[in-house]
Scaffold this active site. Structure first.
Site, PDB file in Angstrom:
ATOM      1  N   LYS A  13      30.491  57.386  33.458  1.00 54.49           N
ATOM      2  CA  LYS A  13      30.803  56.665  34.709  1.00 54.49           C
ATOM      3  C   LYS A  13      31.203  57.646  35.809  1.00 54.49           C
ATOM      4  O   LYS A  13      30.835  57.480  36.972  1.00 54.49           O
ATOM      5  CB  LYS A  13      31.939  55.688  34.446  1.00 54.49           C
ATOM      6  CG  LYS A  13      32.258  54.730  35.563  1.00 54.49           C
ATOM      7  CD  LYS A  13      31.162  53.746  35.875  1.00 54.49           C
ATOM      8  CE  LYS A  13      31.033  52.629  34.894  1.00 54.49           C
ATOM      9  NZ  LYS A  13      30.093  51.580  35.332  1.00 54.49           N
ATOM     10  N   LYS A  17      24.264  52.695  41.532  1.00 57.01           N
ATOM     11  CA  LYS A  17      25.041  53.871  41.945  1.00 57.01           C
ATOM     12  C   LYS A  17      24.229  55.153  41.894  1.00 57.01           C
ATOM     13  O   LYS A  17      24.347  56.025  42.738  1.00 57.01           O
ATOM     14  CB  LYS A  17      26.233  54.047  41.016  1.00 57.01           C
ATOM     15  CG  LYS A  17      27.345  53.038  41.088  1.00 57.01           C
ATOM     16  CD  LYS A  17      28.538  53.616  40.333  1.00 57.01           C
ATOM     17  CE  LYS A  17      29.644  52.628  40.075  1.00 57.01           C
ATOM     18  NZ  LYS A  17      29.292  51.545  39.157  1.00 57.01           N
ATOM     19  N   ASP A  62      23.373  51.937  36.679  1.00 60.23           N
ATOM     20  CA  ASP A  62      24.749  51.588  37.014  1.00 60.23           C
ATOM     21  C   ASP A  62      24.887  50.759  38.294  1.00 60.23           C
ATOM     22  O   ASP A  62      24.717  51.253  39.406  1.00 60.23           O
ATOM     23  CB  ASP A  62      25.610  52.864  37.139  1.00 60.23           C
ATOM     24  CG  ASP A  62      27.075  52.592  36.848  1.00 60.23           C
ATOM     25  OD1 ASP A  62      27.902  53.505  37.020  1.00 60.23           O
ATOM     26  OD2 ASP A  62      27.402  51.450  36.454  1.00 60.23           O
ATOM     27  N   LYS A  84      39.550  44.428  39.393  1.00 57.92           N
ATOM     28  CA  LYS A  84      39.678  45.893  39.506  1.00 57.92           C
ATOM     29  C   LYS A  84      40.302  46.276  40.830  1.00 57.92           C
ATOM     30  O   LYS A  84      39.966  45.718  41.878  1.00 57.92           O
ATOM     31  CB  LYS A  84      38.293  46.517  39.395  1.00 57.92           C
ATOM     32  CG  LYS A  84      38.237  48.000  39.632  1.00 57.92           C
ATOM     33  CD  LYS A  84      36.825  48.474  39.702  1.00 57.92           C
ATOM     34  CE  LYS A  84      36.152  47.963  40.956  1.00 57.92           C
ATOM     35  NZ  LYS A  84      34.694  48.036  40.887  1.00 57.92           N
TER      36      LYS A  84
HETATM   37  N1  LIG Z   1      31.426  45.541  38.640  1.00 58.28           N
HETATM   38  C1  LIG Z   1      31.070  45.632  37.374  1.00 58.28           C
HETATM   39  O1  LIG Z   1      31.411  44.810  36.544  1.00 58.28           O
HETATM   40  C2  LIG Z   1      30.187  46.776  36.968  1.00 58.28           C
HETATM   41  C3  LIG Z   1      29.705  47.654  37.948  1.00 58.28           C
HETATM   42  C4  LIG Z   1      28.884  48.683  37.547  1.00 58.28           C
HETATM   43  C5  LIG Z   1      28.537  48.828  36.222  1.00 58.28           C
HETATM   44  N2  LIG Z   1      29.028  47.975  35.311  1.00 58.28           N
HETATM   45  C6  LIG Z   1      28.630  48.171  33.927  1.00 58.28           C
HETATM   46  O2  LIG Z   1      28.092  46.970  33.401  1.00 58.28           O
HETATM   47  C7  LIG Z   1      28.345  46.933  31.994  1.00 58.28           C
HETATM   48  C8  LIG Z   1      28.936  45.577  31.658  1.00 58.28           C
HETATM   49  O3  LIG Z   1      30.137  45.408  32.342  1.00 58.28           O
HETATM   50  P1  LIG Z   1      31.076  44.211  31.841  1.00 58.28           P
HETATM   51  O4  LIG Z   1      32.274  44.177  32.714  1.00 58.28           O
HETATM   52  O5  LIG Z   1      30.268  42.987  31.676  1.00 58.28           O
HETATM   53  O6  LIG Z   1      31.500  44.780  30.406  1.00 58.28           O
HETATM   54  P2  LIG Z   1      31.897  43.954  29.099  1.00 58.28           P
HETATM   55  O7  LIG Z   1      32.521  44.930  28.177  1.00 58.28           O
HETATM   56  O8  LIG Z   1      32.624  42.726  29.453  1.00 58.28           O
HETATM   57  O9  LIG Z   1      30.484  43.474  28.505  1.00 58.28           O
HETATM   58  C9  LIG Z   1      29.675  44.343  27.760  1.00 58.28           C
HETATM   59  C10 LIG Z   1      29.123  43.528  26.601  1.00 58.28           C
HETATM   60  O10 LIG Z   1      28.168  44.327  25.912  1.00 58.28           O
HETATM   61  C11 LIG Z   1      28.324  44.074  24.531  1.00 58.28           C
HETATM   62  N3  LIG Z   1      27.681  45.197  23.851  1.00 58.28           N
HETATM   63  C12 LIG Z   1      28.148  46.435  23.650  1.00 58.28           C
HETATM   64  N4  LIG Z   1      27.204  47.184  23.015  1.00 58.28           N
HETATM   65  C13 LIG Z   1      26.110  46.380  22.861  1.00 58.28           C
HETATM   66  C14 LIG Z   1      24.817  46.547  22.300  1.00 58.28           C
HETATM   67  N5  LIG Z   1      24.449  47.704  21.745  1.00 58.28           N
HETATM   68  N6  LIG Z   1      23.953  45.510  22.320  1.00 58.28           N
HETATM   69  C15 LIG Z   1      24.313  44.329  22.866  1.00 58.28           C
HETATM   70  N7  LIG Z   1      25.535  44.094  23.407  1.00 58.28           N
HETATM   71  C16 LIG Z   1      26.415  45.111  23.402  1.00 58.28           C
HETATM   72  C17 LIG Z   1      29.811  43.932  24.330  1.00 58.28           C
HETATM   73  O11 LIG Z   1      30.100  43.217  23.151  1.00 58.28           O
HETATM   74  C18 LIG Z   1      30.203  43.140  25.582  1.00 58.28           C
HETATM   75  O12 LIG Z   1      30.147  41.759  25.344  1.00 58.28           O
HETATM   76  C19 LIG Z   1      29.268  48.100  31.683  1.00 58.28           C
HETATM   77  O13 LIG Z   1      28.513  49.180  31.187  1.00 58.28           O
HETATM   78  C20 LIG Z   1      29.816  48.472  33.056  1.00 58.28           C
HETATM   79  O14 LIG Z   1      30.183  49.832  33.168  1.00 58.28           O
HETATM   80  C21 LIG Z   1      29.849  46.947  35.630  1.00 58.28           C
HETATM   81  O1  LIG Z   2      33.193  49.499  41.932  1.00 57.74           O
HETATM   82  P1  LIG Z   2      32.163  50.520  41.574  1.00 57.74           P
HETATM   83  O2  LIG Z   2      32.619  51.933  41.764  1.00 57.74           O
HETATM   84  O3  LIG Z   2      30.815  50.267  42.183  1.00 57.74           O
HETATM   85  O4  LIG Z   2      31.960  50.410  40.002  1.00 57.74           O
HETATM   86  C1  LIG Z   2      32.943  50.047  39.093  1.00 57.74           C
HETATM   87  C2  LIG Z   2      33.918  51.151  38.816  1.00 57.74           C
HETATM   88  O5  LIG Z   2      34.729  51.310  39.950  1.00 57.74           O
HETATM   89  C3  LIG Z   2      34.784  50.785  37.655  1.00 57.74           C
HETATM   90  O6  LIG Z   2      35.626  51.863  37.370  1.00 57.74           O
HETATM   91  C4  LIG Z   2      33.947  50.500  36.441  1.00 57.74           C
HETATM   92  O7  LIG Z   2      34.734  50.055  35.422  1.00 57.74           O
HETATM   93  C5  LIG Z   2      32.957  49.427  36.722  1.00 57.74           C
HETATM   94  O8  LIG Z   2      32.086  49.344  35.604  1.00 57.74           O
HETATM   95  C6  LIG Z   2      32.132  49.738  37.893  1.00 57.74           C
HETATM   96  O9  LIG Z   2      31.310  50.846  37.604  1.00 57.74           O
END
Ligand SMILES: NC(=O)c1ccc[n+]([C@@H]2O[C@H](COP(=O)([O-])OP(=O)(O)OC[C@H]3O[C@@H](n4cnc5c(N)ncnc54)[C@H](O)[C@@H]3O)[C@@H](O)[C@H]2O)c1
Ligand SMILES: O=P([O-])([O-])O[C@@H]1[C@@H](O)[C@H](O)[C@@H](O)[C@H](O)[C@@H]1O
Length: 568
Positions: free
Chosen positions: A356, A469, A307, A397
């Site tokens: 999460k 995280k 994460d 966010k």
């Molecule tokens: N700041 C951040 O954006 C942040 C921080 C921490 C964690 N994350 C994690 O990163 C991940 C991506 O975040 P995001 O904002 O890009 O999300 P998003 O939903 O925009 O992108 C995820 C993508 O994964 C695809 N997907 C889902 N299941 C799949 C699979 N089995 N194989 C291949 N592709 C698949 C979806 O179609 C989508 O395009 C999430 O799990 C989120 O919790 C994001």
């Molecule tokens: O900002 P942060 O706590 O590092 O992480 C984010 C969360 O606050 C948010 O809820 C979640 O949607 C994102 O995927 C990401 O995990």
């Protein structure tokens, strides 16, 4: 302060050829001896000699993103193209140029030492050792949604319109490979996206297709190394079931039997490990079930997770470190955020939110456990995590936090923060750091008097905790969440591998009776400084340097190992 673009470390402890850099390092530790239940201890200083060896040839790196078409994947792709092609764009507030801010490797500096005038000399972190330059990274990957990367970028609504417009021609030919879709692991609201999925439910077939994808990508893109990184949708936690995923053998057998409890992310991890590709988990689910960790150990392949630590949680790991280490007792941490991207949509489902919530909640544990003056053994601040899905805010966010603490003589201190985190613009540079450092750590080995020659680091690459995280750590070792301890760990391992000493901020030279800096004994470590003060101001002004003939050189050093470093 002086800023240099590159430096070399000389000394009797450093041995360099065109291919290899070897450094001897006396690692000082304290072994604490104490009787059980005693509160008295004796600390004994222990020195262990390490020799670090870094292969200087940087790999041609291919990065395959699972979830390539998501907000993070499309944002990283567009950002790398914009930086590589130097694509600037117009905004209402004027022109904007690409940058790599938020990447600790590409946009932070380290103190190399002090010059003869006693001035601190800083250099980019990425100059500590040869690392992959972002311009050279080849991207690919999978998505359960077939949108090409131009469409995905527009759907994400992260970049300014004019940048999107300029990037579309460079991204519309990029398309994700079809992927594994097991509906039970992600929110049902994701079903509408799933138009690019591998047929059937035979997990052995899916595993073999993913493995073939990795092999073909490596061949077709002519890369030396592939790293697979999960930035796909957050899954529910997998149940750890004895006989199914508790050992490497059972996990492989369970895949052959298409056991339901094997998640897409674990399947990708197994495929990567079997193909010798490091696997990094950017989401909170427990991809690395015990069998997967054991498989990585057997195959000697790096894994890291979980994460990305990008905004609210990153800030929290600073705030709690500050409070506890200031002797202030946090008693309540209330974290609320809302977001409107697809990640937030998926997290609106209870099982995915729970994944999460766990990763966001455990981030204070190390700091709380470190101080039994403030907290009894069983005591912990009230810690609430709330995530709400609000489509209107999209990727922007909002994080609102309230930190309530007990202070001196019964006082109370409350800190309230509001943090608008452009989620993907904070996460994408972390993906860059994760893969650049992972590629580097694949080229570093170490030996001590107790190893049988040079060895790689532990297969659980916990050095990468700064970007995560809930850092995965080798069994039996402590989890460190405090952000600046995590950063210090990365900086110091790179420093000692480059021949520099650990940065301990002791700075004795500034605390002892004044020494005429001009008479400092010539150290056996010469620092090559090739940028004068004027350039330093110019560098900071616009991130580029005008060299002698007036042409502008990029601020991103393209020093390659073996390049003759300019000498002053
Ligand atoms: N700041 C951040 O954006 C942040 C921080 C921490 C964690 N994350 C994690 O990163 C991940 C991506 O975040 P995001 O904002 O890009 O999300 P998003 O939903 O925009 O992108 C995820 C993508 O994964 C695809 N997907 C889902 N299941 C799949 C699979 N089995 N194989 C291949 N592709 C698949 C979806 O179609 C989508 O395009 C999430 O799990 C989120 O919790 C994001
Ligand atoms: O900002 P942060 O706590 O590092 O992480 C984010 C969360 O606050 C948010 O809820 C979640 O949607 C994102 O995927 C990401 O995990």
């Amino acid at each position: 302060m002086v800023f240099v673009k590159s430096f070399a470390v000389n000394g009797s402890h450093v041995r360099r050829t065109d291919q290899v850099l070897e450094v001897d390092f006396p690692y000082m530790q304290t072994s604490v001896e104490m009787e059980p239940k005693s509160t008295e201890a004796v600390a004994v200083l222990v020195k262990q000699m390490y020799t670090f060896r870094t292969q200087l040839k940087v790999a041609r790196l291919g990065v395959m993103l699972v979830g390539w078409g998501g907000n993070n994947g499309s944002t990283l792709t567009g950002a790398l193209i914009s930086n590589k092609r130097q694509i600037s764009w117009n905004t209402a507030k004027g022109p904007r140029a690409p940058n790599l801010f938020g990447s600790v490797v590409m946009s932070s500096t380290v103190r190399v030492g002090a010059n003869s005038a006693g001035e601190d000399v800083f250099a980019p972190m990425h100059e500590l050792l040869p690392m992959v330059h972002p311009d050279e990274i080849v991207l690919g990957g999978w998505d359960i949604n077939r949108a090409n990367l131009a469409h995905a970028m527009q759907r994400a609504k992260v970049f300014d319109y004019d940048l999107q417009r300029r990037l579309i021609p460079h991204m519309e030919s990029l398309a994700p490979l079809p992927s594994v879709y097991y509906p039970d692991f992600i929110a049902s609201n994701q079903e509408q996206r799933a138009d690019n999925v591998l047929p059937g439910d035979n997990k052995t077939e899916h595993l073999n297709i993913i493995r073939q994808n990795i092999r073909e990508f490596k061949r077709d893109k002519n890369v030396d190394q592939v790293i697979v990184l999960w930035t796909a949708t957050t899954e529910r936690f997998s149940e750890v079931v004895p006989g199914i995923n508790d050992t490497a053998e059972n996990l492989l057998d369970a895949i052959n039997a298409s056991e339901e409890e094997i998640s897409p992310s674990t399947l990708f991890a197994v495929a990567s490990i079997l193909e010798g590709a490091p696997y990094i988990n950017g989401s909170p689910q427990n991809t690395f079930v015990p069998g997967c960790i054991q498989l990585a150990e057997r195959k000697g392949v790096f894994i890291a997770g979980d994460d990305f630590k990008s905004g609210q949680t990153k800030f929290k790991s600073v705030m709690i470190d500050f409070l506890v280490n200031a002797g202030i007792k946090p008693t309540a941490i209330v974290s609320y955020n809302h977001l409107g991207n697809n990640d937030g949509h998926n997290l609106s489902a209870p099982s995915q939110f729970r994944s999460k919530e766990i990763s966001k909640s455990n981030v204070v544990d190390d700091m709380v456990k470190s101080n039994r003056i403030l907290f009894r053994d069983d005591e912990h601040p009230d810690h609430i995590v709330v995530i709400k899905y609000v489509p209107t805010v999209a990727d922007s966010k909002r994080a609102m936090d309230e930190y309530t603490s007990e202070i001196f003589m019964g006082g109370t201190n409350t800190v309230i923060t509001h943090n608008t985190c452009e989620d993907s613009l904070l996460a994408a540079p972390l993906i860059l750091d994760l893969v650049i450092l992972c590629e580097l750590f694949c080229r570093i080995t170490y030996k001590t008097s107790s190893t049988d020659g040079f060895m790689p680091f532990h297969h659980v690459l916990s050095f990468l905790g700064y970007m995560l995280k809930a850092p995965l750590v080798p069994s039996g070792t402590p989890v460190v969440n405090a952000l600046f301890k995590q950063r210090a760990c990365i900086e110091n391992v790179l420093r000692v591998c480059s021949g520099l000493p650990v940065e301990d901020d002791l700075r004795l030279e500034h605390h002892v009776h004044s020494v005429d800096m001009r008479n400092r004994s010539e150290s056996n470590c010469n620092i090559v400084k090739n940028v004068c003060r004027r350039d330093h101001e110019e560098f900071y002004a616009n991130g580029s340097l005008a060299n002698g003939n007036g042409s502008v050189t990029s601020s991103r050093s393209r020093t390659r190992p073996g390049d003759s470093k300019p000498k002053v």
